[in-house]
Design a protein around this motif. Structure first.
Motif, PDB file in Angstrom:
ATOM      1  N   THR A 112      -4.614  13.357  -3.381  1.00 34.88           N
ATOM      2  CA  THR A 112      -5.237  13.004  -2.104  1.00 34.88           C
ATOM      3  C   THR A 112      -4.226  13.025  -0.968  1.00 34.88           C
ATOM      4  O   THR A 112      -4.590  13.262   0.189  1.00 34.88           O
ATOM      5  CB  THR A 112      -5.883  11.612  -2.172  1.00 34.88           C
ATOM      6  OG1 THR A 112      -4.883  10.607  -2.378  1.00 34.88           O
ATOM      7  CG2 THR A 112      -6.918  11.547  -3.298  1.00 34.88           C
ATOM      8  N   GLN A 113      -2.965  12.778  -1.303  1.00 41.93           N
ATOM      9  CA  GLN A 113      -1.917  12.845  -0.291  1.00 41.93           C
ATOM     10  C   GLN A 113      -1.428  14.274  -0.072  1.00 41.93           C
ATOM     11  O   GLN A 113      -0.569  14.517   0.776  1.00 41.93           O
ATOM     12  CB  GLN A 113      -0.727  11.950  -0.698  1.00 41.93           C
ATOM     13  CG  GLN A 113      -1.046  10.473  -0.804  1.00 41.93           C
ATOM     14  CD  GLN A 113       0.160   9.671  -1.254  1.00 41.93           C
ATOM     15  OE1 GLN A 113       1.310  10.052  -1.013  1.00 41.93           O
ATOM     16  NE2 GLN A 113      -0.082   8.543  -1.904  1.00 41.93           N
ATOM     17  N   GLN A 114      -1.979  15.215  -0.858  1.00 41.18           N
ATOM     18  CA  GLN A 114      -1.616  16.635  -0.773  1.00 41.18           C
ATOM     19  C   GLN A 114      -0.114  16.837  -0.930  1.00 41.18           C
ATOM     20  O   GLN A 114       0.520  17.602  -0.210  1.00 41.18           O
ATOM     21  CB  GLN A 114      -2.106  17.229   0.551  1.00 41.18           C
ATOM     22  CG  GLN A 114      -3.615  17.189   0.709  1.00 41.18           C
ATOM     23  CD  GLN A 114      -4.111  17.845   1.977  1.00 41.18           C
ATOM     24  OE1 GLN A 114      -3.363  17.980   2.950  1.00 41.18           O
ATOM     25  NE2 GLN A 114      -5.366  18.264   1.970  1.00 41.18           N
ATOM     26  N   LEU A 115       0.432  16.135  -1.941  1.00 35.53           N
ATOM     27  CA  LEU A 115       1.874  16.183  -2.168  1.00 35.53           C
ATOM     28  C   LEU A 115       2.257  16.999  -3.402  1.00 35.53           C
ATOM     29  O   LEU A 115       3.429  17.115  -3.723  1.00 35.53           O
ATOM     30  CB  LEU A 115       2.427  14.758  -2.323  1.00 35.53           C
ATOM     31  CG  LEU A 115       2.337  13.865  -1.085  1.00 35.53           C
ATOM     32  CD1 LEU A 115       2.824  12.447  -1.409  1.00 35.53           C
ATOM     33  CD2 LEU A 115       3.148  14.454   0.057  1.00 35.53           C
ATOM     34  N   ILE A 116       1.269  17.565  -4.097  1.00 33.70           N
ATOM     35  CA  ILE A 116       1.536  18.297  -5.332  1.00 33.70           C
ATOM     36  C   ILE A 116       1.598  19.790  -5.045  1.00 33.70           C
ATOM     37  O   ILE A 116       0.726  20.355  -4.379  1.00 33.70           O
ATOM     38  CB  ILE A 116       0.461  18.003  -6.395  1.00 33.70           C
ATOM     39  CG1 ILE A 116       0.436  16.507  -6.730  1.00 33.70           C
ATOM     40  CG2 ILE A 116       0.717  18.819  -7.661  1.00 33.70           C
ATOM     41  CD1 ILE A 116      -0.662  16.124  -7.696  1.00 33.70           C
TER      42      ILE A 116
END
Length: 335
Positions: A202-206
């Motif tokens: 959801t944090q678009q960190l992957i």
């Protein structure tokens, strides 16, 4: 319609070899490079007994050198390399499954034919759980005896909404890595609960990188390979969950196989079911899972082998290496 017999899906030599290969393929820890088959530990495994010791040389300390001169009376005193002895314990275990002959006859299919190929997944999951519980015990030992120098904790059990600063994030992972100081480059894997994997999504960190296998992408986070498993520790407090994530280096966990004289066995029990009959299969395993740099002291055991609770027991673990020589860090968050 014919039904498969157990003999058509079970041949001891083939079954044992396939089980071993499947475990290696399914074990995320081994395929990620965190765990490795340690030949030194493997040699010790065949000497008999339930417990053993492995001696490792410590990394050399970065000390100031001798400065050369032309004075023959000044003799250099050689430094020595130190070694530490770590204790380990075998874990002989077995699984037993059975199926009534009547169920096979009436169902026109063989439950045992379904059981056999699934056993490798069961054993692999057990090995991964043993690693997770061992790391939990090591964390408790670190908190109790080493000033929590392997842990960065931002989670708590406050009776209030969970804030972004109390969840997993890039900043939190950076500070967890910093528990290793200038040796943090040895960390390569981030293992999290699937809920935390979802939070990072959801944090678009992957980021995802190609694995070399068609249509398979490897998730990464801040250059760390990301593993997610619902067996990862989550403790429910009065108000909040507390998640524990692991940061691990390559070749941090040694695995070796003990000797099992009869790795698998199939029997028929003709009297079972008032004569209807039953077929049973066993698979037997003995692995040592050794976290490098630690001793398993076997002080608290419920039985002959260490079960999950024993592996997570604080008094069973003792760190033998300096903090920076251990490529493990822990992060505790509320989400």
């Amino acid at each position: 319609m014919g039904i498969a017999t157990l003999s058509s899906v079970y041949v001891a030599e083939v079954f044992d070899g396939d089980m071993q290969n499947a475990q290696l393929e399914l074990n995320k820890l081994i395929t990620s490079g965190v765990a490795y088959n340690n030949p030194l530990l493997q040699n010790l495994m065949v000497s008999g007994g339930l417990v053993g010791e492995i001696t490792n040389f410590e990394p050399l300390a970065a000390t100031e050198p001798n400065y050369s001169n032309d004075d023959p009376t000044i003799i250099s005193v050689p430094k020595k390399i130190n070694s530490r002895t770590q204790a380990f314990r075998h874990a002989p275990r077995n699984w037993n499954y059975g199926a009534a002959q009547l169920a096979r006859d009436l169902g026109l299919q063989d439950p045992m034919a379904a059981i056999v190929p699934r056993l490798a997944q069961v054993v692999t999951t057990d090995i991964e759980k043993r690693v997770i519980h061992s790391l939990q015990g090591i964390l408790l030992d670190n908190i109790a005896n080493d000033s929590s120098d392997m842990l960065y904790k931002i989670g708590n059990d406050a009776n209030s909404p969970i804030l972004a600063a109390e969840k997993i994030s890039g900043t939190a992972v950076i500070w967890a890595k910093q528990t290793m100081g200038d040796q943090q480059g040895g960390l390569a894997i981030l293992a999290v609960h699937s809920n935390l994997y979802a939070e990072l999504q959801t944090q678009q960190l992957i980021d995802f990188i190609p694995s070399g296998v068609a249509d398979i992408q490897i998730p990464t986070f801040m250059d760390l390979t990301l593993l997610y498993d619902d067996s990862m520790p989550v403790a429910m407090g009065s108000y909040r969950p507390l998640y524990t994530s692991f940061l691990l280096g390559m070749n941090t966990i040694s695995i070796a196989q003990g000797i099992v004289n009869k790795p698998s066995e199939m029997i028929s029990v003709p009297g079972s079911g008032n004569g209807a009959g039953e077929e049973q299969i066993w698979t037997r395993h003995d692995e040592v899972i050794h976290i490098d740099g630690f001793s398993f002291k076997s002080l608290v055991l419920q039985g002959l082998c260490a079960d999950y609770n024993d592996l997570g027991e604080v008094t069973n673990w003792d760190r033998k290496w300096d903090r920076k020589h251990i490529n493990i860090a822990f992060l505790q968050t509320n989400g």
